[in-house]
Enzyme design. Structure first.
Site, short mmCIF file in Angstrom:
data_model
loop_
_atom_site.label_atom_id
_atom_site.label_comp_id
_atom_site.label_asym_id
_atom_site.label_seq_id
_atom_site.Cartn_x
_atom_site.Cartn_y
_atom_site.Cartn_z
N GLY A 1 42.30 21.51 -4.06
CA GLY A 1 42.06 20.75 -2.84
C GLY A 1 43.33 20.54 -2.07
O GLY A 1 44.41 21.03 -2.42
N LYS B 1 50.18 18.93 -8.15
CA LYS B 1 50.22 18.55 -6.73
C LYS B 1 51.57 18.91 -6.14
O LYS B 1 52.62 18.49 -6.67
CB LYS B 1 49.94 17.06 -6.57
CG LYS B 1 50.04 16.56 -5.13
CD LYS B 1 49.47 15.16 -4.97
CE LYS B 1 47.97 15.17 -5.12
NZ LYS B 1 47.36 13.86 -4.78
N MET C 1 49.00 14.20 1.25
CA MET C 1 50.31 14.39 0.66
C MET C 1 50.64 15.85 0.37
O MET C 1 51.79 16.24 0.35
CB MET C 1 50.41 13.58 -0.64
CG MET C 1 51.84 13.31 -1.07
SD MET C 1 51.94 12.55 -2.69
CE MET C 1 52.11 13.99 -3.73
N GLY C 2 49.63 16.67 0.15
CA GLY C 2 49.91 18.06 -0.14
C GLY C 2 48.73 18.76 -0.78
O GLY C 2 47.62 18.25 -0.80
N ASP D 1 46.23 2.44 -3.19
CA ASP D 1 45.30 3.29 -2.45
C ASP D 1 44.10 3.65 -3.32
O ASP D 1 43.65 4.79 -3.35
CB ASP D 1 46.01 4.57 -1.98
CG ASP D 1 45.17 5.35 -0.97
OD1 ASP D 1 44.38 4.73 -0.24
OD2 ASP D 1 45.31 6.59 -0.91
#
Length: 717
Positions: free
Chosen positions: A22, A43, A26-27, A137
């Site tokens: 995905g 990630k 953020m990246g 978050d």
């Protein structure tokens, strides 16, 4: 999950990329293969963040802290490189949908599933907060779903992004619908802010809608500040009442994560037989597992078509001298800092990450009462920035490099006192170190490539396995720092050596090897002659992931903690060390093995099973000898086991944080000697004088020496 595009790299650090999972604010996130052969979610941060110095500084700090977060509802950080041109981090891979994906596909959660979700999220937040982090978050897209419970991801990342190029240019990070009022105004943000987000996430699972409705951001934020949440979506009763408290506008009126657990844990949970997830979500998990298997099969096909790798140096090779370059040292490659998933525990005194996960799979009710910090199998999740002091000459060093970290930095997996009791040998993510515990001074480190596993003996004889890249086992005299010999070099057609375990006299060492040197291939145990370097003819196949290995009962048996490659729970396998035949497996009727420890005479074993019971078992027969008295609720859960030097006492270890306390049993009778009132943590080492005990606090970085009254008399850092 999508195939890699021509723009995607094939490798990042030592990890081989398999597919794209995905992409977010953020990246990008990739499915990757770790050097250990496991799957991870890797990630890679966005390019604009990679050039933001504020982000890099915060990201590095948050990743180091996140590496300390270990629990059944938080996928562990297994590796990271925050200093490279494009920073990245890798966590345990969870082959399940996010809560957002599951609910929006038409699967709102029934009441019993909402209860498990709430308890799991509260457990996860408790673990995160204890590590000194806030999530900031928490939302449905940051919760992955698995049979063992909800898995909270991306904790701490929002903090790293705040005030960076993304937010300065008007982009948002996070979802306003789940943001607490104090986050909206930027004042008084605390762990209670995460509790507010937890309740909103649960209400979404119940209704498919955010707690304060949708629409333009401005309207949503006004309702967060002054509006009423959609509590009607939750079932009437204690759960709805608790969610209402969590959504109070005043943070002081909200419960803490521990209060949520205390208020709800007594409610009826769904049976382990049917699982906690709605059937449509279970089908989604099965589908993702099938896709993962397809990607792995394509990976194997590609490897089979690839040309063979260059040969490995033969047995005549020598240790690199000062003029040689240590592969990967300080470069972020597999041997350098942050380059490996180096989270393997050595002894049966603590469960590996894989075994901890297997225990969780034993049932929802058990998962919700397990400790926040497992192993861990393995345990996965150690501080990825921790590394041993590197000296290209390979000579022993008494000090870490200037400005470097202590050899105790990161997770510690095993310890043993020397025969005279003056020295403590320690193996952790940063390698093997030797300590004068009375003087609280570092004596030396065994400088070498970063180890995968080690076996420590009181006489100083130490076997260190280097696994994938260096492909040998080094034998050291830790007392002097002398390199004795190396075994392996792929000269017997293997080339992957791990999990060394000495016989009682140190004349032989068992190692885990992989067919053809590929850790993805069938694994087997060899038993090498230390003096001659002969592996012998015996090869014992291992059907699964071997996380611990020991000789027992006068070296007549080998004992290993084995976890099936699939989702089956772990057990202890007992092999005949002469023939390689399986004598029996534990637990049999004793339930899933969580933690285990060999007695000093090697004839019995203490095991902690899926029911939370601690029992002693005869290794030769598999007979249950006795069940230990249950500790009080003040000892929340056993997270490790160990014996006193003479075997008379059995220790039930606690997590390792300041408020945790362990228990002590009489090993012969099973009676509690001390109940939840001693600072006994795992792993641990018993002193030969019978009066001192070394325990690891905080998972690593700090070793406490306790006296006969369990008071701290020395501290190593």
């Amino acid at each position: 999950m999508r195939p890699l595009s021509p723009d995607d790299p094939q490798r990042i650090g030592p990890h081989r990329l398999l597919a794209r999972l995905g992409e977010g604010g953020m990246g990008r996130v990739y499915l990757a293969r770790t050097p250990d052969g496991h799957l991870s979610a890797l990630k890679v941060v966005r390019e604009e963040l990679a050039h933001d110095l504020l982000f890099r500084k915060r990201f590095s700090r948050e990743v180091r802290t996140a590496g300390r977060v270990r629990g059944p509802f938080t996928p562990a950080v297994v590796d990271a490189d925050t200093e490279t041109d494009v920073p990245w981090m890798a966590t345990e891979y969870v082959p399940g949908p996010t809560l957002k994906e599951a609910v929006l596909s038409g699967a709102p959660f029934p009441p019993e599933s909402l209860l498990v979700l709430t308890l799991g999220l509260a457990r996860a937040l408790g673990t995160i907060h204890e590590a000194g982090l806030m999530h900031r978050d928490l939302k449905p897209s940051n919760v992955l779903l698995s049979p063992r419970g909800p898995q909270v991801i991306d904790f701490g990342i929002a903090r790293a992004v705040e005030g960076t190029v993304l937010t300065r240019t008007g982009q948002t990070f996070g979802t306003p619908a789940y943001t607490s009022p104090e986050q909206v105004v930027g004042e008084g943000v605390s762990p209670k802010s995460d509790v507010f987000s937890l309740a909103g996430t649960v209400l979404f699972a119940a209704s498919g809608e955010p707690p304060f409705g949708g629409g333009p951001v401005g309207g949503v934020l006004r309702r967060v500040m002054t509006g009423v949440p959609n509590l009607a979506a939750a079932p009437e009763g204690p759960l709805r009442d608790m969610l209402a408290r969590c959504l109070a506008k005043d943070p002081d009126a909200r419960p803490e994560a521990a209060d949520i657990l205390a208020g709800l844990v007594a409610l009826p949970l769904p049976s382990a037989e049917h699982g906690w997830l709605p059937s449509p979500v279970t089908e989604q998990i099965d589908l993702r597992r099938d896709r993962t298997r397809s990607v792995e099969e394509a990976e194997r096909t590609t490897e089979e078509m690839a040309p063979p790798p260059p040969s490995v140096p033969g047995p005549e090779a020598v240790v690199p001298g000062p003029e040689a370059v240590v592969p990967g040292a300080g470069t972020g490659s597999p041997s350098g800092p942050g380059g490996r998933d180096r989270t393997r525990r050595r002894r049966i005194t603590a469960v590996s990450a894989a075994a901890a996960a297997a225990v969780l799979l034993g049932g929802t009710a058990l998962a919700l009462t397990l400790p926040e910090r497992g192993s861990p199998a393995g345990e996965p999740g150690a501080d990825p920035s921790a590394t041993a002091a590197a000296d290209p000459s390979g000579s022993p060093s008494a000090e870490p490099p200037e400005g470097g970290e202590s050899p105790l930095a990161g997770w510690i997996y095993d310890m043993v006192f020397s025969e005279d009791g003056d020295t403590l040998y320690v193996f952790g993510i940063s390698g093997v170190s030797v300590w004068d515990w009375r003087g609280q001074e570092l004596v030396r480190t065994l400088d070498s490539p970063a180890p995968e596993a080690a076996d420590l003996r009181p006489d100083g004889l130490t076997a260190v396995g280097y696994g994938l890249n260096d492909e040998y086992v080094m034998l050291w005299d830790a007392e002097t720092g002398e390199e004795l010999t190396r075994i392996g070099y792929d000269n017997q057609g293997r080339g992957f050596y791990d999990m060394p375990a000495f016989t009682a006299d140190g004349s032989r060492v068992a190692v885990l090897a992989a067919e053809g040197g590929n850790p993805d291939n069938d694994r087997l145990i060899q038993i090498w002659d230390v003096e001659t370097g002969d592996p012998g003819d015996l090869e014992i196949p291992v059907d699964g992931a071997l996380s611990e290995l020991e000789f027992a009962v006068g070296d007549a048996y080998l004992v290993g903690l084995v976890t099936d490659w699939g989702d089956d729970p772990s057990d202890v396998t007992v092999w005949d060390a002469e023939t390689g035949e399986v004598v029996h497996t534990l637990p049999g009727e004793q339930g899933v093995i969580g933690y285990a420890a060999l007695s000093p005479d090697g004839r019995t074993m203490a095991v902690h099973n899926r029911e939370g019971e601690v029992r002693t078992v005869d290794i030769a027969t598999g007979e249950v000898l006795r069940t230990m008295d249950a500790p009080s609720e003040a000892h929340d859960s056993v997270t490790g086991l160990g014996y006193s030097h003479d075997g008379g006492l059995l220790y039930g270890a606690a997590f390792g944080w300041a408020e945790d306390r362990g228990s002590v049993w009489d090993a012969a009778t099973g009676e509690l000697v001390r109940d939840a009132d001693v600072s006994v943590y795992a792993p641990l080492a018993a002193h030969p004088d019978g009066e001192h005990l070394a325990v690891v606090a905080d998972g690593g970085g700090r070793i406490l020496i306790l006296d006969g009254d369990y008071a701290t008399v020395a501290e190593l850092t």
